[in-house]
Design an enzyme around this catalytic site. Structure first.
Site, PDB file in Angstrom:
ATOM      1  N   HIS A  12      14.640  11.763   5.747  1.00 25.08           N
ATOM      2  CA  HIS A  12      14.174  12.495   6.602  1.00 25.08           C
ATOM      3  C   HIS A  12      12.953  13.570   5.941  1.00 25.08           C
ATOM      4  O   HIS A  12      13.192  13.879   4.675  1.00 25.08           O
ATOM      5  CB  HIS A  12      15.278  13.829   7.018  1.00 25.08           C
ATOM      6  CG  HIS A  12      14.814  14.640   7.986  1.00 25.08           C
ATOM      7  ND1 HIS A  12      14.824  16.075   7.759  1.00 25.08           N
ATOM      8  CD2 HIS A  12      14.248  14.530   9.262  1.00 25.08           C
ATOM      9  CE1 HIS A  12      14.364  16.676   8.914  1.00 25.08           C
ATOM     10  NE2 HIS A  12      13.977  15.912   9.999  1.00 25.08           N
ATOM     11  N   ASP A  41       6.660  12.775  10.210  1.00 27.68           N
ATOM     12  CA  ASP A  41       6.097  13.733  11.371  1.00 27.68           C
ATOM     13  C   ASP A  41       4.700  13.301  11.554  1.00 27.68           C
ATOM     14  O   ASP A  41       3.892  13.852  10.457  1.00 27.68           O
ATOM     15  CB  ASP A  41       6.300  15.141  11.546  1.00 27.68           C
ATOM     16  CG  ASP A  41       8.000  15.356  11.234  1.00 27.68           C
ATOM     17  OD1 ASP A  41       8.745  14.951  12.119  1.00 27.68           O
ATOM     18  OD2 ASP A  41       8.282  16.114  10.335  1.00 27.68           O
ATOM     19  N   HIS A  54       4.818  18.860   9.732  1.00 27.83           N
ATOM     20  CA  HIS A  54       5.823  19.256  10.593  1.00 27.83           C
ATOM     21  C   HIS A  54       5.364  20.542  11.328  1.00 27.83           C
ATOM     22  O   HIS A  54       5.699  20.289  12.524  1.00 27.83           O
ATOM     23  CB  HIS A  54       7.319  19.418   9.894  1.00 27.83           C
ATOM     24  CG  HIS A  54       8.397  19.718  10.856  1.00 27.83           C
ATOM     25  ND1 HIS A  54       8.605  20.995  11.214  1.00 27.83           N
ATOM     26  CD2 HIS A  54       9.255  19.092  11.306  1.00 27.83           C
ATOM     27  CE1 HIS A  54       9.697  21.221  12.017  1.00 27.83           C
ATOM     28  NE2 HIS A  54       9.938  19.825  12.010  1.00 27.83           N
ATOM     29  N   GLU A 114       7.668   9.798  13.826  1.00 29.35           N
ATOM     30  CA  GLU A 114       7.852  10.808  14.981  1.00 29.35           C
ATOM     31  C   GLU A 114       6.501  11.266  15.229  1.00 29.35           C
ATOM     32  O   GLU A 114       5.749  11.842  14.544  1.00 29.35           O
ATOM     33  CB  GLU A 114       9.000  11.964  14.413  1.00 29.35           C
ATOM     34  CG  GLU A 114       9.110  13.007  15.329  1.00 29.35           C
ATOM     35  CD  GLU A 114       9.623  14.196  15.307  1.00 29.35           C
ATOM     36  OE1 GLU A 114      10.476  14.149  14.347  1.00 29.35           O
ATOM     37  OE2 GLU A 114       9.628  15.224  15.959  1.00 29.35           O
TER      38      GLU A 114
HETATM   39  O1  G3P Z   1      12.995  12.728  13.824  1.00 29.91           O
HETATM   40  C1  G3P Z   1      14.130  13.456  13.420  1.00 29.91           C
HETATM   41  C2  G3P Z   1      14.022  14.689  13.271  1.00 29.91           C
HETATM   42  O2  G3P Z   1      13.048  14.837  12.148  1.00 29.91           O
HETATM   43  C3  G3P Z   1      13.489  15.654  14.267  1.00 29.91           C
HETATM   44  O3  G3P Z   1      13.443  17.120  13.993  1.00 29.91           O
HETATM   45  O4  G3P Z   1      12.082  18.844  13.476  1.00 29.91           O
HETATM   46  O5  G3P Z   1      12.971  17.701  11.599  1.00 29.91           O
HETATM   47  O6  G3P Z   1      11.089  16.612  12.997  1.00 29.91           O
HETATM   48  P1  G3P Z   1      12.531  17.546  12.857  1.00 29.91           P
HETATM   49 MG    MG Z   2      10.958  14.797  12.308  1.00 26.70          MG
END
Ligand code: G3P
Ligand code: MG
Length: 243
Positions: A12, A41, A54, A114
């Site tokens: 992540h 992101d 992010h 993402e």
């Molecule tokens: O893509 C999964 C996750 O990253 C979504 O939440 O806020 O960490 O971008 P966030």
């Molecule tokens: Mg994400």
């Protein structure tokens, strides 16, 4: 069924438990820890370049209060987004999406891209990310999974993406009408918050053969429960905990 062979573990924001999120260092760390895919992101700069970040503002990671979409790429890439995480990472810059694609190719890694638009920039961010993938995604790594919480971003991206690319709708809590919603959009996978997923909905998705992936899973018992429900993949800050 997934269009592509996505592993059960995705790191992540890179391995963001061990290195500053959404940086080249975090992607390299994920690779060193044995992860084969990363999630990150993608945002759009004021002058139309795609970069990794992010939050809506740069305060948490760079210590400046600007909205990320209000700066040009030349200013963004000079910000230090490593020092907040620890002295070993001081000076780590914001990477462009182009740099990240080159690193993925060098390391032989796949990715969940993402789309993370600043508010009000949903459509152009979706289009810009899709154009970057269409024009520059390395041929020697698997096609990406593209995801977003923003339906507007996904709707703008989908017509520009090749049919080999899987598109996932991201939700906090998956709505009861998930099937109609992804069909209307043309998405083919569901990504959701692990803590808000209900067993019954998970069962519906899994039975339908739609890939189901959960974020952010940093505990082994939670991962075991989700895999027991048929969840295909977990997105974690600590890939080493599971690999
Ligand atoms: O893509 C999964 C996750 O990253 C979504 O939440 O806020 O960490 O971008 P966030
Ligand atoms: Mg994400």
């Amino acid at each position: 069924m997934s269009k592509i062979d996505v592993p059960r573990i995705i790191a992540h924001r890179g391995a963001s438990g061990h290195a500053p999120e959404n940086t080249l260092a975090a992607i390299r760390t994920a690779h060193e820890l044995g992860a084969t895919w990363v999630e990150f992101d993608c945002m759009l700069s004021k002058d139309g370049r795609v970069f990794l970040n992010h939050d809506e503002t740069l305060e948490r990671t760079a210590g400046v209060t600007h909205r990320a979409c209000d700066l040009d790429i030349a200013d963004l890439v000079h910000l230090d987004v490593g020092a907040w995480f620890g002295p070993d990472f001081a000076g780590e810059p914001i990477p462009t999406f182009r740099q990240v694609m080159m690193l993925l190719s060098e390391l032989g890694m796949g990715a969940n891209v993402e789309i993370k638009p600043c508010k009000g920039h949903e459509k152009e961010t979706g289009m810009a990310v899709a154009k970057e993938i269409d024009g520059h995604w390395p041929e020697d790594i698997p096609p990406p999974v593209v995801s977003s919480f923003s339906k507007e971003s996904l709707a703008a991206a989908i017509p520009l993406l090749g049919s080999e690319i899987e598109v996932a709708q991201l939700w906090g809590r998956v709505p009861a009408e998930w099937r109609q919603e992804i069909a209307a959009l043309g998405a083919t996978a569901v990504h959701c918050n692990a803590f808000r997923l209900e067993k019954e909905i998970a069962g519906q998705i899994v039975t339908s053969g739609v890939p189901l992936r959960c974020y952010t899973v940093n505990e082994v018992p939670l991962a075991e429960k989700l895999f027991g429900w048929g969840v295909n993949c977990i997105i974690t800050d600590y890939p080493d905990m599971f690999i």
